[in-house]
Design an enzyme around this catalytic site. Sequence first.
Site, short mmCIF file in Angstrom:
data_model
loop_
_atom_site.label_atom_id
_atom_site.label_comp_id
_atom_site.label_asym_id
_atom_site.label_seq_id
_atom_site.Cartn_x
_atom_site.Cartn_y
_atom_site.Cartn_z
CG ASP A 234 116.33 -23.14 73.62
OD1 ASP A 234 116.46 -23.90 72.65
OD2 ASP A 234 115.57 -22.18 73.61
CD GLU B 3 113.52 -19.02 68.53
OE1 GLU B 3 112.36 -19.44 68.50
OE2 GLU B 3 114.49 -19.77 68.34
C1 FRU Z 1 114.62 -21.67 70.86
C2 FRU Z 1 113.18 -21.75 71.30
C3 FRU Z 1 112.85 -20.62 72.24
C4 FRU Z 1 111.69 -21.15 73.01
C5 FRU Z 1 112.06 -22.61 73.14
C6 FRU Z 1 110.90 -23.54 73.16
O1 FRU Z 1 115.16 -22.88 70.47
O2 FRU Z 1 112.33 -21.74 70.18
O3 FRU Z 1 112.57 -19.39 71.59
O4 FRU Z 1 111.51 -20.53 74.24
O5 FRU Z 1 112.89 -22.91 72.05
O6 FRU Z 1 111.28 -24.83 73.48
#
Ligand code: FRU
Length: 538
Positions: free
Chosen positions: A61, A243
Amino acid sequence: MKTLRKTSLVSMLIALSFLIGCKDKVQSNQDVDESVNVSYTEEDLYRPSLHFTPKEAWMNDPNGMFYYNGYYHLYFQHYPDGNVWGPMHWGHAISTDMVTWKEMPIAIFPDEKGYIFSGSAVVDVNNTSGFGKGGGQPIIAMFTYHDVEGEKAGKTNYQSQAIAYSLDEGQTFTKYSGNPVIKNPDIKDFRDPKIVWDSIHEKWLMVLAAGQKIMFYSSSNLKDWKLESDFGDGIGAHGGVWECPDFFPMVVQGTDEIKWVLLVSINPGGPNGGSATQYFVGDFDGKQFTIDPSFEKDLNSSEHKSIWIDYGRDNYAGVTWANIPDTDGRKLFMGWMSNWHYAQDVPTETWRSAMTVAREVELKKNETGYRLLSKPIKELTNYRSTKYKKENVAIKGDTKIIASDDIDLASAEVNFNISDLKDKGFTFKLTNKEGDTLAFGYNNSDESFFVDRRKSGKTDFSEKFASHVSKAKRTSLNPDLTGTIILDKTSIELFFDNGETVMTEIFFPNSPFDKLSIEPNDQEFVLGNIEIHKLNIN
Ligand code: FRU
């Protein structure tokens, strides 16, 4: 005065390291001898030019994006010691135009409290947090601590929210001694804080993904947070965990009306499988978000009871930039150009994954209803070089549009329009000498756009990658169709109907695609206009 001098010294150092980084990039591109037709290196074939990729190792992300003193900052979920997901750090990159990026040293490292999961950053202009010294403006990052030991021990409260501050314009961060600032209230998935300055109600807001809901918090100092409300029960898509939310007010284009937009990423459960980002349009009274009744009606009559910012399989966890000056006024968005279904298996070894191009999002109320429209940022047009343009092209059989002798198609922008679309279905094909084909277009029989990467090259690294053709129902009622296509070696970003329907997908051909053609699905027709620009990074 003292602070001013200090700030400008920091800016000068950032500028210097940015220039050195860009020079490196130009240099390495010049080193490639294109006359030698040997087998392609991973870099040549798969490293995009116009999209951010980490030099090495794993990325997911985008995090903490903000603009300050001439630089766009991008942080990212990063595991620097491997090419699959692992202990999360915040990697860092800067850019003056969101196209050419310079990777900086890692900004936030995991510690005994846990991995550093996704989050956001803001410029604390009035030093509400008190972290600023001598009149300086601190950057405050908020992220989720993910306590792996707690998770392994079978606890549910292993994710909490923490802050860190930077006094050198986002290069290094100090974690706050009072962390966590929000303890876990016994919710298993409790993460991804996104802070926004609410200039209407004059307070900081923060949205957080909590199981199958979004929780809304407010604060006056970025340290003490009050839970105001939640949203999401029984509304929208719930095929997976919620998320990476984002929440911001927008002026509805061409009016004085203000609506609030809530972005919610979900994995799995996207419209074409795996990860994707849905959105909601409504009102906010400073405490509670209420979906607009007309948007709720649209949701309920939509195909998946949800409306998505992108219907392709490779735009996830996208959020918007903070602190864009009012003189600019754009809402700027960027997502992670992959999908948890196969992100860790894609055929690159040195690095894994890229971000989407930065996009400008606008809120419109058109015949369809309130819709977020996305388009590639205008800065991309500064990279245009060779141009090809044709009007009134008769599309009969498989009609060649262009080959790489005319324009190198590896990184290119294509704009086209078709008037009176009605029964005019079409398939564009990108092909190479190995016979790999990426097909995309519009199916008039079911009125949907599609991307077909089933024969696009390397696909067998994951069963889910090329399992089906991705589709997106056309929602625009406009009789005419416009399309913009951004190509960059391993990705296609399709913006139809001025960005009302967007599809982003990645692919891995065995050699570069060197021909673009188009054929009608059944009846012949005339393509009104097609314009292609090579996009050159140096
Ligand atoms: C989304 C996610 C978020 C988390 C991160 C962990 O892709 O699962 O919810 O904070 O990636 O790398």
